[in-house]
Design a protein around this motif. Structure first.
Motif, PDB file in Angstrom:
ATOM      1  N   SER A 197      68.917  62.195  51.218  1.00  0.00           N
ATOM      2  CA  SER A 197      69.604  61.208  50.345  1.00  0.00           C
ATOM      3  C   SER A 197      69.175  61.063  48.920  1.00  0.00           C
ATOM      4  O   SER A 197      67.846  61.190  48.972  1.00  0.00           O
ATOM      5  CB  SER A 197      70.262  59.794  51.002  1.00  0.00           C
ATOM      6  OG  SER A 197      68.856  59.163  50.893  1.00  0.00           O
ATOM      7  N   GLY A 219      67.114  55.052  47.415  1.00  0.00           N
ATOM      8  CA  GLY A 219      68.091  53.515  47.512  1.00  0.00           C
ATOM      9  C   GLY A 219      67.032  52.621  46.970  1.00  0.00           C
ATOM     10  O   GLY A 219      66.188  52.909  46.114  1.00  0.00           O
ATOM     11  N   THR A 232      64.908  56.401  51.241  1.00  0.00           N
ATOM     12  CA  THR A 232      65.798  57.613  51.796  1.00  0.00           C
ATOM     13  C   THR A 232      66.369  57.773  52.918  1.00  0.00           C
ATOM     14  O   THR A 232      65.495  57.231  53.873  1.00  0.00           O
ATOM     15  CB  THR A 232      65.484  58.823  50.986  1.00  0.00           C
ATOM     16  OG1 THR A 232      64.068  59.373  51.756  1.00  0.00           O
ATOM     17  CG2 THR A 232      64.993  58.852  49.314  1.00  0.00           C
ATOM     18  N   SER A 233      67.366  58.212  53.057  1.00  0.00           N
ATOM     19  CA  SER A 233      67.760  58.756  54.609  1.00  0.00           C
ATOM     20  C   SER A 233      67.603  60.213  54.627  1.00  0.00           C
ATOM     21  O   SER A 233      67.889  60.985  53.556  1.00  0.00           O
ATOM     22  CB  SER A 233      69.197  58.268  54.927  1.00  0.00           C
ATOM     23  OG  SER A 233      69.251  56.877  55.162  1.00  0.00           O
ATOM     24  N   VAL A 287      72.783  55.151  52.756  1.00  0.00           N
ATOM     25  CA  VAL A 287      71.740  54.292  51.897  1.00  0.00           C
ATOM     26  C   VAL A 287      72.559  53.175  51.271  1.00  0.00           C
ATOM     27  O   VAL A 287      71.902  51.878  51.000  1.00  0.00           O
ATOM     28  CB  VAL A 287      70.973  55.347  50.901  1.00  0.00           C
ATOM     29  CG1 VAL A 287      70.359  54.504  50.026  1.00  0.00           C
ATOM     30  CG2 VAL A 287      70.067  56.194  51.958  1.00  0.00           C
TER      31      VAL A 287
END
Length: 238
Positions: free
Chosen positions: A39, A42, A47-48, A115
């Motif tokens: 991702s 954030g 992050t994811s 996120v």
């Protein structure tokens, strides 16, 4: 007739050029590979991330490829379940066309949403904690609001405590010998004291027995004699 092999090889070359750092070929027959999807950053650069494994079936893209999640970071189990459902939906919508790039793009958008949700939950939690702290401070400053009910309850407890303290103090003084009972205290303890005196007067003192023999020789005594000594009465009897 569709040349599935040719379409698959062309897509594989395109995918490798688009995701050079996150693309890994696992096998060629059947063609299998992984793509790590991350991702956008954030809050605090968090992050994811999820790693997807794709495997071409013989008639791909007229049939959906196989997929699975091999690893993930900063995601809940419910998040991974949502991603698998999303892949299923996207695959059905794109049958007949090469779709790996479309699937990966959809997953990345989903990760960005997750996120954002994490950030929103943290902001909501922060606001809730601040509101609770502010309310606690307000209550501490204002104190307890007095009502008729809680005042009467406090008054009853206060009066009971004072009565117990007074009773304890009185008992302590009696035990220590430092305190003497007043007439009022005696009366409060025995309400019959006043009536016993009145009854004595009403009876004319008849309840008291007198030995008249003690006074039988009183007429013979010369009380005006300056030489009279009451002690001589006992010596005469002897």
């Amino acid at each position: 007739m569709t040349d599935y092999g040719e379409e698959q090889r062309n897509e594989l070359e395109a995918i490798e050029s688009i995701y050079p750092d996150s693309f890994t070929v696992l096998s060629e027959n059947p063609t299998s590979f992984t793509i790590t999807v991350t991702s956008d950053a954030g809050e605090n650069d968090e992050t994811s991330e999820v790693t997807l494994k794709f495997t071409y079936v013989e008639n791909y893209p007229d049939e959906s490829p196989l997929w699975e999640i091999t690893s993930y970071e900063n995601l809940d189990a419910s998040d991974t379940e949502d991603i698998l459902i999303l892949l299923e939906q996207q695959a059905e919508e794109n049958l007949g066309m090469v779709m790996i790039f479309t699937l990966v793009t959809a997953v990345q958008e989903k990760l960005n949403e997750i996120v954002d949700q994490i950030k929103s939950r943290r902001e909501e939690e922060k606001l809730r904690e601040e509101a609770e702290a502010e309310e606690a401070e307000k209550v501490a400053f204002q104190g307890t609001v007095v009502t008729i009910e809680n005042f009467l309850s406090w008054k009853a407890i206060f009066e009971q405590d004072m009565a117990e303290l007074k009773s304890k103090k009185q008992k302590d003084e009696e035990l220590s010998g430092k305190g003497k009972l007043t007439g009022k205290q005696l009366f409060e303890r025995d309400h019959n004291l006043d009536t016993s005196d009145i009854q004595f007067l009403e009876d004319g003192g008849n309840s008291v027995e007198v030995d008249e023999s003690l006074f039988q020789d009183m007429d013979d005594l010369d009380l005006d004699d300056p030489d009279f000594n009451p002690l001589d009465l006992g010596s005469d009897e002897d």
